[in-house]
Write an enzyme that holds these catalytic residues in place. Structure first.
Site, PDB file in Angstrom:
ATOM      1  N   CYS A 225      32.005  34.483  37.402  1.00 30.19           N
ATOM      2  CA  CYS A 225      33.081  35.466  37.528  1.00 30.19           C
ATOM      3  C   CYS A 225      32.585  36.910  37.544  1.00 30.19           C
ATOM      4  O   CYS A 225      33.364  37.816  37.866  1.00 30.19           O
ATOM      5  CB  CYS A 225      34.077  35.288  36.384  1.00 30.19           C
ATOM      6  SG  CYS A 225      34.873  33.668  36.357  1.00 30.19           S
ATOM      7  N   HIS A 304      21.669  39.884  31.820  1.00 32.70           N
ATOM      8  CA  HIS A 304      21.503  38.438  32.045  1.00 32.70           C
ATOM      9  C   HIS A 304      20.912  37.816  30.785  1.00 32.70           C
ATOM     10  O   HIS A 304      19.816  38.173  30.362  1.00 32.70           O
ATOM     11  CB  HIS A 304      20.579  38.194  33.242  1.00 32.70           C
ATOM     12  CG  HIS A 304      20.784  36.862  33.899  1.00 32.70           C
ATOM     13  ND1 HIS A 304      20.806  35.683  33.193  1.00 32.70           N
ATOM     14  CD2 HIS A 304      20.980  36.523  35.198  1.00 32.70           C
ATOM     15  CE1 HIS A 304      21.009  34.676  34.030  1.00 32.70           C
ATOM     16  NE2 HIS A 304      21.121  35.159  35.257  1.00 32.70           N
ATOM     17  N   HIS A 392      37.668  41.873  32.958  1.00 29.09           N
ATOM     18  CA  HIS A 392      37.856  40.612  33.675  1.00 29.09           C
ATOM     19  C   HIS A 392      38.916  39.752  32.988  1.00 29.09           C
ATOM     20  O   HIS A 392      38.828  39.451  31.802  1.00 29.09           O
ATOM     21  CB  HIS A 392      36.532  39.859  33.742  1.00 29.09           C
ATOM     22  CG  HIS A 392      36.658  38.425  34.149  1.00 29.09           C
ATOM     23  ND1 HIS A 392      37.315  38.032  35.293  1.00 29.09           N
ATOM     24  CD2 HIS A 392      36.223  37.287  33.551  1.00 29.09           C
ATOM     25  CE1 HIS A 392      37.267  36.708  35.380  1.00 29.09           C
ATOM     26  NE2 HIS A 392      36.620  36.240  34.345  1.00 29.09           N
ATOM     27  N   HIS A 421      48.683  37.501  33.685  1.00 28.94           N
ATOM     28  CA  HIS A 421      50.037  36.976  33.680  1.00 28.94           C
ATOM     29  C   HIS A 421      50.544  36.700  35.094  1.00 28.94           C
ATOM     30  O   HIS A 421      51.113  35.634  35.364  1.00 28.94           O
ATOM     31  CB  HIS A 421      50.972  37.974  32.983  1.00 28.94           C
ATOM     32  CG  HIS A 421      52.399  37.552  32.920  1.00 28.94           C
ATOM     33  ND1 HIS A 421      53.330  37.908  33.882  1.00 28.94           N
ATOM     34  CD2 HIS A 421      53.075  36.795  32.014  1.00 28.94           C
ATOM     35  CE1 HIS A 421      54.503  37.396  33.568  1.00 28.94           C
ATOM     36  NE2 HIS A 421      54.382  36.720  32.440  1.00 28.94           N
TER      37      HIS A 421
END
Length: 502
Positions: A225, A304, A392, A421
């Protein structure tokens, strides 16, 4: 003597707030405050200088022409080197988010009925029901066409159809709103984590829009993502090399072939959260585009944590005991995300925080390390660095955790909660739906700073910082244009206090 009265807690917090604000302004303008007396002294001394002394100085410079010329040459050379080596500014001309048609909206009742018809056990169904009820998602989110069929049809053809509909829908709107011709695009970066066919998604776009033969195209897969920020970073690097061109970034995820039809609870959660969505972003390094661009890209910071086994395995695509493929989410996910966030903001902080916050952070660190003082680590106030936060929309727990850890107010996470939502977790494109929400509300003003922050498998935490170049108006076909007036909705334990109108 009257007894000492303790101030109420809310008054103490107000006093502390104003003390901190005063400290911030003092440190921010400290250099100005120090320079003012110095400038006054210089002006006074200049006023007292004898004209004969100025004449002698001019004669001295005339007789040292070589020194003057050498100094001028050095200054010109230094300025030339700076201009040639400084990073080229990267502008965000516009972006577009795909809005699926209304017939793809999935109500909870339909979701549960289809899950039962797919053979999911009663225990797993009850688990899904609880997740849905507390997810923060509405009943207006979207799933692909193939999921409405009984039984579902997760075929390659349907997965391609979903990808094409989402990507081409966003790109059509982008090219329409900007007036840029597809042939003018020199760089194309596409990211989709779980669906990577041959030919690639980027090749599908090249074929659809007949992009030029020397286009630099990239297809990022399996990066989760947070890959949207990675794609922006790659596009920025390409724009540093190739002059006077456009870069298009397309961020999406594919649901059709990645729905889980088993009973393992850790693999059922993505079914409840992930929904159809995608975004297309137009970037430029052309100076002429600055006037019409919405934002300039200031920083990208990537973290990372894949060297750690727990972090590597916390979001993991695998097969369950029955051979059914899905993505498993570890119970350690939020703790790992917190660690990745800490590392990321440690790098980001010095780039964006005012000196006042950096001094407080450094002083606390010194006191803790050298003096062994027992104190909590100081959390910098990122509200002094940014006006808007695009966190996010990975789930309600993700937003709650960042709101708490970064000490944000409900207003700061409103865009994230409302995106979750209305559209659900649209993976890497969610941060663009959030920015579209802020634009639809008319909240982004010239000079405002926006922080996009995303988490993804691997495990990664990535940040992008944007600077608004003007008072930003929503683009045509903004995904919120038909419903922005009824947002925000107030959520209590994941449920709206009043049901949104249909």
């Amino acid at each position: 003597m009257p007894p000492h009265r303790r101030l109420p807690d809310f008054l103490q917090s107000v006093n502390l707030k104003y003390v901190k604000l005063g400290y911030h302004y003092l440190i921010t303008h400290l250099l100005t405050l120090m320079l003012l007396p110095l400038m006054a002294v210089i002006l006074l001394e200049a006023g007292r200088t004898d004209p004969d002394d100025l004449r002698q100085l001019w004669l001295h410079l005339q007789y040292n022409l070589v020194s003057v010329l050498v100094l001028s040459a050095v200054l010109v050379f230094g300025a030339t080197v700076y201009v040639l080596t400084r990073p080229r500014p990267v502008y965000l001309v516009d972006f577009a988010c795909y809005k699926p048609p209304a017939h793809l909206q999935v109500r909870f009742e339909v979701f549960m009925r289809h899950s039962k018809l797919c053979g999911i056990s009663e225990d797993a169904l009850e688990f899904q029901r609880k997740i849905l009820e507390r997810s923060g998602l509405s009943e207006e989110t979207y799933v692909p066409e193939a999921m409405f069929a009984i039984p579902p049809q997760p075929t390659m053809a349907n997965a391609r159809a979903e990808a094409e509909t989402v990507m081409f829908g966003a790109l059509d709107n982008l090219f329409k709103s900007t007036g840029v011709k597809p042939k003018d695009v020199g760089v194309l970066v596409v990211n989709c984590s779980l669906f990577n066919p041959t030919p690639s998604l980027s090749a599908m776009i090249v074929n659809k829009y007949k992009l030029r033969g020397n286009i630099r195209s990239f297809n990022l897969g399996g990066m989760g993502c947070s890959a949207g920020v990675i794609a922006v970073d790659l596009a920025r690097d390409m724009l540093q090399v190739h002059r006077g061109t456009y870069a298009v970034v397309v961020s999406t995820e594919n649901i059709t072939q990645n729905w889980y039809f088993g009973n393992r609870k850790s693999m059922l959660i993505p079914n409840c959260l992930f929904r159809v969505g995608g975004a297309a972003v137009l970037l430029s390094n052309r100076g002429a585009d600055r006037r019409r661009a919405k934002y300039s890209l200031r920083h990208v910071v990537r973290t990372h944590k894949g060297a750690d086994d727990k972090a590597f395995n916390c979001v993991y695509q695998e097969q369950d005991g029955e051979g059914k493929t899905g993505v498993s989410l570890s119970k350690d996910l939020m703790a790992i995300a917190g660690g990745a966030l800490k590392t990321n903001i440690t790098t980001l902080g010095p780039l964006v925080l005012p000196v006042s916050e950096q001094l407080l952070f450094f002083a606390t660190l010194v006191a803790k390390k050298l003096l062994s003082a027992k104190m909590k680590p100081y959390i910098p106030d990122f509200k002094l660095a940014f006006e808007h936060f695009c966190i996010h929309a990975g789930g309600r727990a993700v937003i709650d955790e960042l709101e708490k850890n970064l000490q944000l107010s409900p207003a700061h996470v409103e865009a994230s909660r409302m995106t979750l939502h209305r559209f659900g977790n649209t993976s890497s494109s969610s941060i663009w739906y959030e920015l579209a929400y802020m634009e639809a509300k008319g909240r982004v003003r010239r000079g405002h700073r926006i922080w996009q922050i995303a988490f993804g498998s691997g495990f990664k935490c990535n940040s992008a910082v944007w600077h608004a170049l003007r008072n930003v108006k929503p683009s045509p076909d903004n995904p919120w244009e038909d419903c922005i007036d009824r947002y925000p909705v107030e959520l209590v334990d994941g449920f709206p206090t009043h049901k949104p109108q249909q």
